[in-house]
Design a protein around this motif. Structure first.
Motif, PDB file in Angstrom:
ATOM      1  N   LEU A  97       0.816  -1.214   0.000  1.00  0.00           N
ATOM      2  CA  LEU A  97       0.000   0.000   0.000  1.00  0.00           C
ATOM      3  C   LEU A  97       0.847   1.260   0.000  1.00  0.00           C
ATOM      4  N   ALA A  98       1.950   1.245   0.742  1.00  0.00           N
ATOM      5  CA  ALA A  98       2.787   2.437   0.878  1.00  0.00           C
ATOM      6  C   ALA A  98       4.123   2.032   1.453  1.00  0.00           C
ATOM      7  N   ALA A  99       5.127   2.902   1.270  1.00  0.00           N
ATOM      8  CA  ALA A  99       6.462   2.634   1.820  1.00  0.00           C
ATOM      9  C   ALA A  99       7.195   3.942   2.044  1.00  0.00           C
ATOM     10  N   THR A 100       8.100   3.939   3.021  1.00  0.00           N
ATOM     11  CA  THR A 100       9.000   5.069   3.230  1.00  0.00           C
ATOM     12  C   THR A 100      10.102   5.018   2.169  1.00  0.00           C
ATOM     13  N   PRO A 101      10.874   6.080   2.015  1.00  0.00           N
ATOM     14  CA  PRO A 101      12.033   6.012   1.115  1.00  0.00           C
ATOM     15  C   PRO A 101      13.044   4.970   1.602  1.00  0.00           C
ATOM     16  N   TYR A 102      13.789   4.391   0.658  1.00  0.00           N
ATOM     17  CA  TYR A 102      14.902   3.521   1.031  1.00  0.00           C
ATOM     18  C   TYR A 102      15.964   4.326   1.789  1.00  0.00           C
ATOM     19  N   LEU A 103      16.762   3.636   2.600  1.00  0.00           N
ATOM     20  CA  LEU A 103      17.831   4.295   3.333  1.00  0.00           C
ATOM     21  C   LEU A 103      18.991   4.700   2.429  1.00  0.00           C
ATOM     22  N   GLY A 104      19.059   4.152   1.213  1.00  0.00           N
ATOM     23  CA  GLY A 104      19.950   4.727   0.213  1.00  0.00           C
ATOM     24  C   GLY A 104      21.163   3.911  -0.175  1.00  0.00           C
ATOM     25  N   ARG A 105      21.499   2.861   0.594  1.00  0.00           N
ATOM     26  CA  ARG A 105      22.634   2.024   0.236  1.00  0.00           C
ATOM     27  C   ARG A 105      22.431   0.664   0.874  1.00  0.00           C
ATOM     28  N   PRO A 106      23.077  -0.397   0.343  1.00  0.00           N
ATOM     29  CA  PRO A 106      22.895  -1.729   0.923  1.00  0.00           C
ATOM     30  C   PRO A 106      23.440  -1.802   2.343  1.00  0.00           C
ATOM     31  N   ASN A 107      22.928  -2.817   3.080  1.00  0.00           N
ATOM     32  CA  ASN A 107      23.375  -3.074   4.454  1.00  0.00           C
ATOM     33  C   ASN A 107      23.084  -1.901   5.393  1.00  0.00           C
ATOM     34  N   TRP A 141       5.890   8.042  11.404  1.00  0.00           N
ATOM     35  CA  TRP A 141       5.203   8.250  10.137  1.00  0.00           C
ATOM     36  C   TRP A 141       3.721   7.930  10.312  1.00  0.00           C
ATOM     37  N   ARG A 142       2.903   8.480   9.406  1.00  0.00           N
ATOM     38  CA  ARG A 142       1.465   8.223   9.403  1.00  0.00           C
ATOM     39  C   ARG A 142       1.023   7.856   7.982  1.00  0.00           C
ATOM     40  N   ASN A 146      -2.937   6.338   1.292  1.00  0.00           N
ATOM     41  CA  ASN A 146      -2.005   5.331   0.782  1.00  0.00           C
ATOM     42  C   ASN A 146      -0.595   5.882   0.562  1.00  0.00           C
ATOM     43  N   LYS A 147      -0.209   6.862   1.389  1.00  0.00           N
ATOM     44  CA  LYS A 147       1.161   7.352   1.409  1.00  0.00           C
ATOM     45  C   LYS A 147       1.615   7.440   2.858  1.00  0.00           C
ATOM     46  N   LEU A 148       2.860   7.072   3.114  1.00  0.00           N
ATOM     47  CA  LEU A 148       3.428   7.242   4.444  1.00  0.00           C
ATOM     48  C   LEU A 148       4.002   8.649   4.549  1.00  0.00           C
ATOM     49  N   VAL A 149       3.427   9.433   5.457  1.00  0.00           N
ATOM     50  CA  VAL A 149       3.776  10.841   5.622  1.00  0.00           C
ATOM     51  C   VAL A 149       4.604  10.997   6.891  1.00  0.00           C
TER      52      VAL A 149
END
Length: 221
Positions: A97-107, A141-142, A146-149
């Motif tokens: 349904l929704a997701a936060t941004p990725y943390l930006g790099r593996p591990n 977050w909330r 259908n978006k995590l704000v």
């Protein structure tokens, strides 16, 4: 792959499935992550939602909670992209349904804390620690439309150490509203974090002597 149900059904249970070693991180103490999410529905059916080969569920267990206020639970998970690291996501029977941004790099990983109406607006929020071994940032977050704000952050807090197969702490309410129970950055103190005057404020609950001290703080005394 997901086949959406013909009629909406309530989720009654969730587990991870399809173990995989395609993501080399091992932050939870072993090399095995998960390639699928298995949902039990109120009509007795079971759905298996499979991730692409570029992703895994890097998590202990899926969490059921009503995060959109419709009275039925959604599933909160930690996903990891093999190139972009972890993000928090909310899933339903029809998929993500929704997701936060990725943390930006593996591990790079995040550790969920819990779900509660932390800011008193009548809607639940989701709390997690962003990079509990590095950044040590509490984030709230909330789910809206259908978006995590993003709601708020508090620095210098953590709830996990590398290799643990569990995440201690959580959210309690001892009569004055929800409090997020985590540890100080250096694991010397148990901290309670609460919304006060539209911001997150932290206070010391007691000494941190390991994960059990965070779990014990969830009991109101």
């Amino acid at each position: 792959m997901l086949c959406a149900p013909a009629l909406a059904q309530e989720i009654t249970g969730a587990t991870y499935a399809e173990p995989t070693t395609r993501y080399e991180h091992g932050v939870l103490g072993d090399e095995v992550e998960w390639g699928a999410l298995r949902l039990d529905l109120s009509d007795g059916r079971q759905l298996t939602l499979t991730l692409p080969e570029t992703h895994v569920f890097e998590d202990i267990a899926p969490r059921l909670a009503d995060v959109n206020g419709d009275g039925a639970p959604e599933v909160i998970v930690v996903e990891a992209n093999l190139r972009l690291g972890a993000r928090l996501a909310v899933w339903g029977p029809e998929g993500r349904l929704a997701a936060t941004p990725y943390l930006g790099r593996p591990n790079r990983w995040l550790a969920p804390v819990g779900v509660a109406d932390v800011d008193g607006d009548g809607m639940p929020e989701i709390a997690y620690i962003d990079r509990p071994h590095l950044l040590r940032l509490l984030r709230v977050w909330r789910l809206e439309d259908n978006k995590l704000v993003h709601v708020a952050d508090a620095p210098n807090l953590t709830n996990h150490q590398i290799g643990w197969d569990h995440i201690p702490g959580g959210i309690r309410d001892c009569g004055d509203g929800p409090e997020i129970i985590v540890a100080s950055r250096d694991w010397s103190r148990v901290m309670a974090v609460q919304f006060v005057n539209d911001r997150l404020e932290s206070r010391v609950v007691g000494p941190a002597t390991g994960p059990d001290s965070l779990n014990a703080a969830l009991t109101c005394r």
